[in-house]
Scaffold this active site. Structure first.
Site, PDB file in Angstrom:
ATOM      1  N   ASP A  95       0.796  -1.220   0.000  1.00 25.75           N
ATOM      2  CA  ASP A  95       0.000   0.000   0.000  1.00 25.75           C
ATOM      3  C   ASP A  95       0.835   1.279   0.000  1.00 25.75           C
ATOM      4  O   ASP A  95       0.385   2.328   0.447  1.00 25.75           O
ATOM      5  CB  ASP A  95      -0.928   0.005   1.227  1.00 25.75           C
ATOM      6  CG  ASP A  95      -0.187  -0.359   2.508  1.00 25.75           C
ATOM      7  OD1 ASP A  95       1.031  -0.085   2.598  1.00 25.75           O
ATOM      8  OD2 ASP A  95      -0.816  -0.913   3.431  1.00 25.75           O
ATOM      9  N   GLU A 117      -0.669  -9.044  -1.172  1.00 28.27           N
ATOM     10  CA  GLU A 117      -1.193  -8.494   0.085  1.00 28.27           C
ATOM     11  C   GLU A 117      -2.404  -7.601  -0.200  1.00 28.27           C
ATOM     12  O   GLU A 117      -2.506  -6.463   0.248  1.00 28.27           O
ATOM     13  CB  GLU A 117      -0.120  -7.736   0.868  1.00 28.27           C
ATOM     14  CG  GLU A 117      -0.474  -7.560   2.335  1.00 28.27           C
ATOM     15  CD  GLU A 117       0.593  -6.813   3.122  1.00 28.27           C
ATOM     16  OE1 GLU A 117       1.285  -7.478   3.905  1.00 28.27           O
ATOM     17  OE2 GLU A 117       0.743  -5.591   2.948  1.00 28.27           O
ATOM     18  N   GLU A 131      -1.753   5.052   3.291  1.00 27.51           N
ATOM     19  CA  GLU A 131      -1.799   3.663   2.851  1.00 27.51           C
ATOM     20  C   GLU A 131      -3.220   3.149   2.579  1.00 27.51           C
ATOM     21  O   GLU A 131      -3.435   2.369   1.646  1.00 27.51           O
ATOM     22  CB  GLU A 131      -1.108   2.765   3.884  1.00 27.51           C
ATOM     23  CG  GLU A 131       0.402   2.907   3.933  1.00 27.51           C
ATOM     24  CD  GLU A 131       0.874   4.016   4.863  1.00 27.51           C
ATOM     25  OE1 GLU A 131       2.096   4.125   5.080  1.00 27.51           O
ATOM     26  OE2 GLU A 131       0.035   4.795   5.360  1.00 27.51           O
ATOM     27  N   HIS A 213       6.713   4.473  13.847  1.00 26.92           N
ATOM     28  CA  HIS A 213       7.070   5.369  12.736  1.00 26.92           C
ATOM     29  C   HIS A 213       5.868   6.005  12.050  1.00 26.92           C
ATOM     30  O   HIS A 213       6.034   6.865  11.181  1.00 26.92           O
ATOM     31  CB  HIS A 213       7.854   4.588  11.677  1.00 26.92           C
ATOM     32  CG  HIS A 213       7.009   3.608  10.922  1.00 26.92           C
ATOM     33  ND1 HIS A 213       6.649   2.393  11.450  1.00 26.92           N
ATOM     34  CD2 HIS A 213       6.432   3.671   9.697  1.00 26.92           C
ATOM     35  CE1 HIS A 213       5.905   1.740  10.576  1.00 26.92           C
ATOM     36  NE2 HIS A 213       5.758   2.491   9.503  1.00 26.92           N
ATOM     37  N   ARG A 215       2.957   8.137  10.517  1.00 28.08           N
ATOM     38  CA  ARG A 215       2.731   9.579  10.417  1.00 28.08           C
ATOM     39  C   ARG A 215       1.607  10.050  11.328  1.00 28.08           C
ATOM     40  O   ARG A 215       1.671  11.124  11.913  1.00 28.08           O
ATOM     41  CB  ARG A 215       2.393   9.962   8.966  1.00 28.08           C
ATOM     42  CG  ARG A 215       3.534   9.836   7.983  1.00 28.08           C
ATOM     43  CD  ARG A 215       3.093  10.314   6.601  1.00 28.08           C
ATOM     44  NE  ARG A 215       4.160  10.219   5.611  1.00 28.08           N
ATOM     45  CZ  ARG A 215       4.383   9.161   4.857  1.00 28.08           C
ATOM     46  NH1 ARG A 215       3.629   8.079   5.009  1.00 28.08           N
ATOM     47  NH2 ARG A 215       5.353   9.156   3.977  1.00 28.08           N
ATOM     48  N   HIS A 246      13.395   5.136  14.384  1.00 27.52           N
ATOM     49  CA  HIS A 246      13.215   5.510  12.978  1.00 27.52           C
ATOM     50  C   HIS A 246      13.956   6.818  12.711  1.00 27.52           C
ATOM     51  O   HIS A 246      14.089   7.673  13.590  1.00 27.52           O
ATOM     52  CB  HIS A 246      11.723   5.665  12.682  1.00 27.52           C
ATOM     53  CG  HIS A 246      11.393   5.660  11.229  1.00 27.52           C
ATOM     54  ND1 HIS A 246      11.465   6.787  10.435  1.00 27.52           N
ATOM     55  CD2 HIS A 246      10.985   4.661  10.404  1.00 27.52           C
ATOM     56  CE1 HIS A 246      11.101   6.486   9.203  1.00 27.52           C
ATOM     57  NE2 HIS A 246      10.823   5.209   9.148  1.00 27.52           N
TER      58      HIS A 246
END
Length: 376
Positions: A95, A117, A131, A213, A215, A246
């Site tokens: 994604d 996936e 995503e 990580h 957003r 990260h």
């Protein structure tokens, strides 16, 4: 049949590596491997680990790049490559921006698309962002949908994807995991920063592995996560909290501000894939906002606490291999403390059946493509 396989991030490369290796064994398929370089620094060790050498590297990343500029550059450069190699089929995974834009470019050039996936959904366009929208749009384009689970298949069918185009195969991340777990054990691979936990005086200590990580967790979310870890570290001085940080400054700055002064919290550099597999194997439990770790951790018998408000992997919730805790300080503290202190609850999660397959997904996918090659 000429097949192009494309990836740009580390998770994509990990999940497509078993398919690439399986395709290379098959004389019927002419395979071209394309990297967009979306996570260039993190990609190179993965390619070395799986012994994969891309035929093309689009080198897309630039400083301070927006999703829009990344997408535009991907369209421009990928079209040149696809016109040159003229594949019958493009295989993409997951994604990411790479996955969506490559599917779009293939569609514009009348190239069939296979989506690995497929069918994961949260039904919230902003979580995970971007995503959730990316994978929805890929599903409108793809000709072959390789769904990890029956639940993913049902999501696609409810969106009017033709059932003949959907195949339940398990997730290739388990293929990669089982291969890598065996290899790190055989070669005695572990992170240098954690040597004491493998060979030294900390071998018997409980270890909580943390990754974060997303957003949508920037700002308030990471503050809640960091406050929870700080409280847990203070109340559990004999438990160690290992956090490979990260590289994003939005993660680094907040986490370091709250956690850098604690003796039993180890903030370390991002781990390579084999080292991370080794760290997962050594951990007692895992705190994460990652998608892939929700699949990998249970494959190693590790309870997973997901620091998100929802998940596109409800099978894991149903099977009891993961638990949603969000970014709320109290929720995280209570869930971690429960697993650290209650053996019955811990064992129930650790021994739950992983719903994401048995490590044969890549073989199934290539077999299906062989069988359906007349449709490409």
């Amino acid at each position: 049949m000429k097949v192009a396989v494309i990836f740009g991030t580390r998770p994509e490369a990990i999940k497509l590596a078993p398919i690439i290796k399986e395709l290379e064994k098959n004389g019927f398929l002419d395979v071209t491997v394309i990297s967009t370089g979306q996570h260039k620094e993190m990609l190179e060790p993965i390619l070395e680990w799986f012994e994969i050498s891309p035929d093309y590297d689009l080198e897309l990343m630039k400083p301070n790049q927006t999703l829009s500029s990344l997408s535009a550059l991907c369209i421009e450069r990928l079209e040149v490559v696809l016109n040159k190699i003229s594949p019958d089929l493009l295989i993409t995974q997951g994604d990411t921006t790479t996955a969506f834009i490559s599917s779009l470019v293939a569609f514009y050039n009348k190239i069939k698309v296979a989506h690995v996936e497929a069918g994961l959904r949260t039904y919230n366009n902003l979580s995970p962002w971007p995503e959730e929208v990316n994978r929805n749009l890929i599903s409108k384009i793809a000709d072959f949908h390789f769904a990890p689970t029956d639940n993913n298949k049902n999501n696609l069918l409810q969106e009017n994807v033709t059932k003949e185009k959907v195949f339940v195969t398990g997730n290739t991340v388990i293929d990669a995991l089982l291969f890598s777990a065996e290899k790190v054990t055989k070669e005695n691979i572990y992170p240098e920063e954690l040597e004491a936990f493998f060979t030294g005086g900390l071998k018997e200590k409980k270890l909580v592995l943390i990754t974060g990580h997303r957003r949508e967790n920037f700002g308030k979310g990471f503050i809640g996560i960091s406050e929870a870890i700080r409280a847990l570290a203070n109340s559990n001085p004999n438990v160690y909290f290992i956090y490979p940080l990260h590289l994003n400054p939005n993660v680094q700055e907040t986490v370091r501000e709250y956690l850098s002064d604690l003796e039993n919290v180890k903030l370390i550099k991002p781990l390579g894939y084999p080292e991370f597999i080794s760290a997962m194997k050594r951990s007692t439990l895992i705190l994460t906002d990652s998608g892939g770790v929700q699949e990998e951790g249970p494959g190693l018998g590790k309870p997973i606490l997901v620091m998100r408000d929802n998940t596109e992997r409800p099978e894991a919730l149903k099977h009891g291999t993961v638990k949603l805790v969000g970014t709320n300080k109290s929720n995280i503290i209570n869930a971690v403390q429960e697993l650290l202190s209650n053996k019955e609850i811990y064992d129930k999660m650790a021994n739950a059946v992983n719903p994401y397959g048995d490590g044969t997904a890549a073989k199934q996918i290539v077999s299906i493509l062989q069988e359906k090659k007349n449709l490409v």
